[in-house]
Design a protein around this motif. Structure first.
Motif, PDB file in Angstrom:
ATOM      1  N   ALA A 188       0.842  -1.201   0.000  1.00  0.00           N
ATOM      2  CA  ALA A 188       0.000   0.000   0.000  1.00  0.00           C
ATOM      3  C   ALA A 188       0.876   1.248   0.000  1.00  0.00           C
ATOM      4  CB  ALA A 188      -0.916   0.015   1.218  1.00  0.00           C
ATOM      5  N   TYR A 189       0.287   2.328  -0.492  1.00  0.00           N
ATOM      6  CA  TYR A 189       0.936   3.641  -0.527  1.00  0.00           C
ATOM      7  C   TYR A 189      -0.061   4.633   0.063  1.00  0.00           C
ATOM      8  CZ  TYR A 189       2.878   7.970  -2.413  1.00  0.00           C
ATOM      9  OH  TYR A 189       3.401   9.228  -2.545  1.00  0.00           O
ATOM     10  N   THR A 190       0.378   5.404   1.048  1.00  0.00           N
ATOM     11  CA  THR A 190      -0.485   6.427   1.624  1.00  0.00           C
ATOM     12  C   THR A 190       0.314   7.698   1.833  1.00  0.00           C
ATOM     13  OG1 THR A 190      -0.010   5.712   3.898  1.00  0.00           O
ATOM     14  CG2 THR A 190      -1.984   4.796   2.864  1.00  0.00           C
ATOM     15  N   ALA A 191      -0.415   8.776   1.974  1.00  0.00           N
ATOM     16  CA  ALA A 191       0.214  10.053   2.311  1.00  0.00           C
ATOM     17  C   ALA A 191       0.337  10.131   3.832  1.00  0.00           C
ATOM     18  CB  ALA A 191      -0.623  11.216   1.788  1.00  0.00           C
ATOM     19  N   TRP A 192       1.331  10.862   4.282  1.00  0.00           N
ATOM     20  CA  TRP A 192       1.551  11.037   5.712  1.00  0.00           C
ATOM     21  C   TRP A 192       0.290  11.611   6.349  1.00  0.00           C
ATOM     22  CZ3 TRP A 192       3.696  15.761   8.388  1.00  0.00           C
ATOM     23  CH2 TRP A 192       4.032  15.483   9.726  1.00  0.00           C
ATOM     24  N   GLY A 193      -0.168  11.045   7.446  1.00  0.00           N
ATOM     25  CA  GLY A 193      -1.372  11.504   8.127  1.00  0.00           C
ATOM     26  C   GLY A 193      -2.618  10.731   7.740  1.00  0.00           C
ATOM     27  N   ASP A 194      -2.576   9.981   6.628  1.00  0.00           N
ATOM     28  CA  ASP A 194      -3.725   9.153   6.237  1.00  0.00           C
ATOM     29  C   ASP A 194      -3.863   7.968   7.192  1.00  0.00           C
ATOM     30  OD1 ASP A 194      -4.191  10.797   4.101  1.00  0.00           O
ATOM     31  OD2 ASP A 194      -3.524   9.380   2.560  1.00  0.00           O
ATOM     32  N   ALA A 195      -5.057   7.426   7.254  1.00  0.00           N
ATOM     33  CA  ALA A 195      -5.306   6.251   8.089  1.00  0.00           C
ATOM     34  C   ALA A 195      -4.552   5.037   7.551  1.00  0.00           C
ATOM     35  CB  ALA A 195      -6.805   5.953   8.126  1.00  0.00           C
TER      36      ALA A 195
ATOM     37  N   GLU B  46       4.921 -19.759   5.423  1.00  0.00           N
ATOM     38  CA  GLU B  46       5.883 -18.876   4.773  1.00  0.00           C
ATOM     39  C   GLU B  46       5.124 -17.606   4.395  1.00  0.00           C
ATOM     40  OE1 GLU B  46       8.240 -18.626   0.576  1.00  0.00           O
ATOM     41  OE2 GLU B  46       8.293 -20.547   1.618  1.00  0.00           O
ATOM     42  N   VAL B  47       5.691 -16.458   4.743  1.00  0.00           N
ATOM     43  CA  VAL B  47       5.031 -15.187   4.466  1.00  0.00           C
ATOM     44  C   VAL B  47       5.782 -14.457   3.360  1.00  0.00           C
ATOM     45  CG1 VAL B  47       4.359 -12.945   5.418  1.00  0.00           C
ATOM     46  CG2 VAL B  47       4.166 -15.005   6.819  1.00  0.00           C
ATOM     47  N   SER B  48       5.034 -14.059   2.352  1.00  0.00           N
ATOM     48  CA  SER B  48       5.563 -13.204   1.300  1.00  0.00           C
ATOM     49  C   SER B  48       5.153 -11.776   1.668  1.00  0.00           C
ATOM     50  CB  SER B  48       4.969 -13.613  -0.051  1.00  0.00           C
ATOM     51  OG  SER B  48       5.383 -12.729  -1.065  1.00  0.00           O
ATOM     52  N   THR B  49       6.113 -10.997   2.141  1.00  0.00           N
ATOM     53  CA  THR B  49       5.810  -9.680   2.699  1.00  0.00           C
ATOM     54  C   THR B  49       5.432  -8.655   1.630  1.00  0.00           C
ATOM     55  OG1 THR B  49       8.140  -9.054   2.646  1.00  0.00           O
ATOM     56  CG2 THR B  49       7.309 -10.027   4.680  1.00  0.00           C
ATOM     57  N   GLY B  50       4.713  -7.638   2.072  1.00  0.00           N
ATOM     58  CA  GLY B  50       4.377  -6.488   1.231  1.00  0.00           C
ATOM     59  C   GLY B  50       5.116  -5.266   1.753  1.00  0.00           C
ATOM     60  N   LEU B  51       4.837  -4.125   1.149  1.00  0.00           N
ATOM     61  CA  LEU B  51       5.444  -2.861   1.586  1.00  0.00           C
ATOM     62  C   LEU B  51       4.352  -1.842   1.868  1.00  0.00           C
ATOM     63  CD1 LEU B  51       8.411  -2.374  -0.924  1.00  0.00           C
ATOM     64  CD2 LEU B  51       8.541  -3.092   1.467  1.00  0.00           C
ATOM     65  N   TRP B  52       4.594  -1.010   2.841  1.00  0.00           N
ATOM     66  CA  TRP B  52       3.745   0.148   3.093  1.00  0.00           C
ATOM     67  C   TRP B  52       4.648   1.367   2.964  1.00  0.00           C
ATOM     68  CZ3 TRP B  52       1.037   1.563   8.358  1.00  0.00           C
ATOM     69  CH2 TRP B  52       0.219   2.695   8.168  1.00  0.00           C
ATOM     70  N   ILE B  53       4.349   2.161   1.964  1.00  0.00           N
ATOM     71  CA  ILE B  53       5.102   3.398   1.742  1.00  0.00           C
ATOM     72  C   ILE B  53       4.244   4.543   2.251  1.00  0.00           C
ATOM     73  CG2 ILE B  53       6.148   4.941   0.047  1.00  0.00           C
ATOM     74  CD1 ILE B  53       6.553   2.407  -1.712  1.00  0.00           C
TER      75      ILE B  53
ATOM     76  N   GLY C 142       5.760  11.454   2.820  1.00  0.00           N
ATOM     77  CA  GLY C 142       5.674  12.565   3.752  1.00  0.00           C
ATOM     78  C   GLY C 142       6.361  13.803   3.230  1.00  0.00           C
ATOM     79  N   PRO C 143       6.404  14.797   4.069  1.00  0.00           N
ATOM     80  CA  PRO C 143       7.020  16.048   3.657  1.00  0.00           C
ATOM     81  C   PRO C 143       8.512  15.861   3.400  1.00  0.00           C
ATOM     82  CG  PRO C 143       6.538  16.077   5.996  1.00  0.00           C
ATOM     83  CD  PRO C 143       5.944  14.820   5.437  1.00  0.00           C
ATOM     84  N   THR C 144       9.015  16.637   2.468  1.00  0.00           N
ATOM     85  CA  THR C 144      10.438  16.622   2.151  1.00  0.00           C
ATOM     86  C   THR C 144      11.146  17.620   3.038  1.00  0.00           C
ATOM     87  OG1 THR C 144       9.896  16.081  -0.131  1.00  0.00           O
ATOM     88  CG2 THR C 144      12.123  16.925   0.298  1.00  0.00           C
ATOM     89  N   ALA C 145      12.270  17.215   3.580  1.00  0.00           N
ATOM     90  CA  ALA C 145      13.037  18.109   4.437  1.00  0.00           C
ATOM     91  C   ALA C 145      13.641  19.232   3.585  1.00  0.00           C
ATOM     92  CB  ALA C 145      14.151  17.347   5.141  1.00  0.00           C
ATOM     93  N   VAL C 146      13.567  20.448   4.107  1.00  0.00           N
ATOM     94  CA  VAL C 146      14.111  21.615   3.421  1.00  0.00           C
ATOM     95  C   VAL C 146      15.260  22.161   4.289  1.00  0.00           C
ATOM     96  CG1 VAL C 146      13.638  23.940   2.584  1.00  0.00           C
ATOM     97  CG2 VAL C 146      11.870  22.142   2.425  1.00  0.00           C
ATOM     98  N   VAL C 147      16.408  22.313   3.642  1.00  0.00           N
ATOM     99  CA  VAL C 147      17.574  22.839   4.346  1.00  0.00           C
ATOM    100  C   VAL C 147      17.757  24.293   3.926  1.00  0.00           C
ATOM    101  CG1 VAL C 147      20.060  22.625   4.679  1.00  0.00           C
ATOM    102  CG2 VAL C 147      18.648  20.575   4.390  1.00  0.00           C
ATOM    103  N   ILE C 148      17.812  25.159   4.897  1.00  0.00           N
ATOM    104  CA  ILE C 148      18.009  26.595   4.622  1.00  0.00           C
ATOM    105  C   ILE C 148      19.436  26.950   4.968  1.00  0.00           C
ATOM    106  CG2 ILE C 148      17.297  28.927   5.211  1.00  0.00           C
ATOM    107  CD1 ILE C 148      14.518  27.729   5.840  1.00  0.00           C
ATOM    108  N   ASP C 149      20.128  27.524   3.979  1.00  0.00           N
ATOM    109  CA  ASP C 149      21.519  27.941   4.176  1.00  0.00           C
ATOM    110  C   ASP C 149      21.574  29.454   4.059  1.00  0.00           C
ATOM    111  OD1 ASP C 149      24.224  28.305   4.261  1.00  0.00           O
ATOM    112  OD2 ASP C 149      24.667  27.266   2.392  1.00  0.00           O
ATOM    113  N   PRO C 150      21.594  30.154   5.212  1.00  0.00           N
ATOM    114  CA  PRO C 150      21.578  31.622   5.180  1.00  0.00           C
ATOM    115  C   PRO C 150      22.771  32.219   4.418  1.00  0.00           C
ATOM    116  CG  PRO C 150      21.205  30.832   7.403  1.00  0.00           C
ATOM    117  CD  PRO C 150      21.568  29.650   6.566  1.00  0.00           C
TER     118      PRO C 150
ATOM    119  N   GLY D 246       8.086   6.875   5.484  1.00  0.00           N
ATOM    120  CA  GLY D 246       9.125   5.873   5.248  1.00  0.00           C
ATOM    121  C   GLY D 246       8.559   4.676   4.515  1.00  0.00           C
ATOM    122  N   THR D 247       9.410   3.687   4.300  1.00  0.00           N
ATOM    123  CA  THR D 247       9.014   2.438   3.655  1.00  0.00           C
ATOM    124  C   THR D 247       9.148   1.326   4.680  1.00  0.00           C
ATOM    125  OG1 THR D 247       9.748   3.235   1.495  1.00  0.00           O
ATOM    126  CG2 THR D 247       9.496   0.855   1.749  1.00  0.00           C
TER     127      THR D 247
END
Length: 131
Positions: free
Chosen positions: A45-52, A109-116, A119-127, A87-88
């Motif tokens: 599954a793929y969800t946005a950060w904050g989704d159920a 035997e379990v064939s695993t899935g992924l949950w992605i 989320g927000p991308t980190a922004v680096v500010i360089d004054p 994250g993944t």
């Protein structure tokens, strides 16, 4: 009932007879029931950060005698606690009881899935650079 679950069982004559005209000899022995192979594929599954938390599909292959999955525990990177940060994550499953038998009747035997979780991308500010 005897002889339905994994284990070793004695072979005995019980109440078996061959009638008055025959002598019946039953040689004692044992028979063994070994675990049946069972593969459980976990959907991704793929969800946005904050989704159920999404519903993850479980596809079992190898259930016998009308068994069905009754209880399962989802595992996220090995933990039953669902992640909340982007994250993944590997999604697995731990098998509990089945409808007609104990989980020990299966070699799982379990064939695993992924949950992605996107989320927000980190922004680096360089004054110094003005950015």
């Amino acid at each position: 009932e005897t002889g339905e679950d994994v284990g070793e069982y004695a072979i005995e004559s019980g109440t078996l007879t061959a009638g008055d005209n025959y002598l019946l000899t039953v040689r004692a022995g044992t028979f063994e029931i070994t675990p049946a192979p069972l593969t459980i594929a976990v959907g991704s599954a793929y969800t946005a950060w904050g989704d159920a938390q999404p519903e993850f599909t479980l596809t079992p292959v190898g259930l016998v005698d009308g068994d069905s999955l009754l209880t399962t525990t989802l595992l996220f990177d090995g933990s039953p606690v669902a992640p909340t940060t982007p994250g993944t994550y590997e999604v697995g499953v731990e098998l509990g009881a089945t409808a007609l038998g104990d989980a020990s009747n299966y070699d799982v035997e379990v064939s695993t899935g992924l949950w992605i979780i996107d989320g927000p991308t980190a922004v680096v500010i360089d004054p110094a650079s003005g950015l």
